[in-house]
Design an enzyme around this catalytic site. Structure first.
Site, short mmCIF file in Angstrom:
data_model
loop_
_atom_site.label_atom_id
_atom_site.label_comp_id
_atom_site.label_asym_id
_atom_site.label_seq_id
_atom_site.Cartn_x
_atom_site.Cartn_y
_atom_site.Cartn_z
N ASP A 78 40.01 30.58 40.54
CA ASP A 78 40.64 31.31 41.76
C ASP A 78 40.30 31.90 42.67
O ASP A 78 39.19 31.34 42.67
CB ASP A 78 40.65 32.30 41.12
CG ASP A 78 41.57 33.70 41.36
OD1 ASP A 78 42.36 33.54 42.14
OD2 ASP A 78 42.49 35.04 40.72
N LYS A 122 43.36 35.85 50.39
CA LYS A 122 42.96 36.55 51.05
C LYS A 122 41.78 36.08 52.12
O LYS A 122 40.42 36.99 51.19
CB LYS A 122 43.38 37.78 51.13
CG LYS A 122 44.56 37.94 50.90
CD LYS A 122 45.03 39.22 51.11
CE LYS A 122 46.66 39.49 50.47
NZ LYS A 122 47.43 40.84 49.95
#
Length: 225
Positions: A136, A140
């Protein structure tokens, strides 16, 4: 001026490197009930002779997804036992069904967080390799602390690898590749070679998706120094 890498030398409480989201389906429940018992690692310390019925190379894949890479490695390396770790139950179920169909006997599954498994149940110096393929990316910057590759995880992985053992990392996200590059350089516990793609790994899943989108696949082969 670009800021330096976030160097977390200790895990932060309540910070997870994954998001556990899925809907349960009857097929998934059936696959888990029928296939997982025969491929689950036993509770307690991971002792190869007890868990696998033999003592040989042990490889842990973190975030195995649907299991294509784990199954491919297990099939290519019958002398090794591969423990595929993921929190995503539908992915584990699909992997179990595929491994059963392919008659791959040396693939094992662990449903849960890889960090407690490595920290509490895997002995130091007992793994031949750890694979981390397309984790993953946590895009951000404020979520950078959630990326799996951190100082404390690199230290943990290095401690669980045998001398000369390898951590393999692949990502199709440039930001994650740069994050990994900086973390590895700051850590200094691995000899790192970039750009070497394992020939046995299938190019489906996230890799194929990334290539279709025109993204670059970054590969890190990190050997315990």
């Amino acid at each position: 001026m670009a800021s330096g890498p976030l160097l977390d030398h200790a895990p932060r409480e309540s910070v997870r490197t994954f998001t556990a989201r899925w809907r349960s389906r009857p097929l998934v429940e059936e696959q888990m009930a029928t296939l997982l018992p025969g491929r689950a690692i036993p509770d307690g310390p991971l002792v190869p002779q007890e868990a696998f019925g033999r003592s040989g190379p042990v490889v842990v894949e973190i975030g195995s997804g649907h299991g294509a890479a784990a199954i491919a490695y297990a099939a290519e390396h019958p002398e090794a036992d591969v423990v595929a770790v993921d929190v995503h139950v539908p992915g584990i179920a699909r992997m179990l069904a595929a491994a059963d169909e392919a008659e791959v006997a040396n693939l094992w599954a662990y449903v849960g967080d890889a960090l407690p498994l490595l920290r509490e149940r895997v002995a130091p110096g007992s793994l031949d390799a750890v694979h981390l393929f397309f984790p993953d990316p946590w895009h951000k910057q404020r979520h950078a602390k959630r990326r799996f590759v951190q100082q404390h995880t690199l230290t943990l992985v290095a401690s669980r690898l045998r001398p000369g053992g390898r951590l393999l990392v692949a990502t199709d996200i440039d930001r994650y590749a740069e994050h990994t590059r900086r973390q590895l350089a700051a850590h200094g516990g691995f000899d790192v070679v970039e750009g070497v793609r394992p020939a046995w790994r299938p190019d489906d899943g996230f890799e194929a998706k990334g290539l279709r989108a025109g993204r670059t696949i970054s590969e890190f082969r990190c050997t315990v120094s």
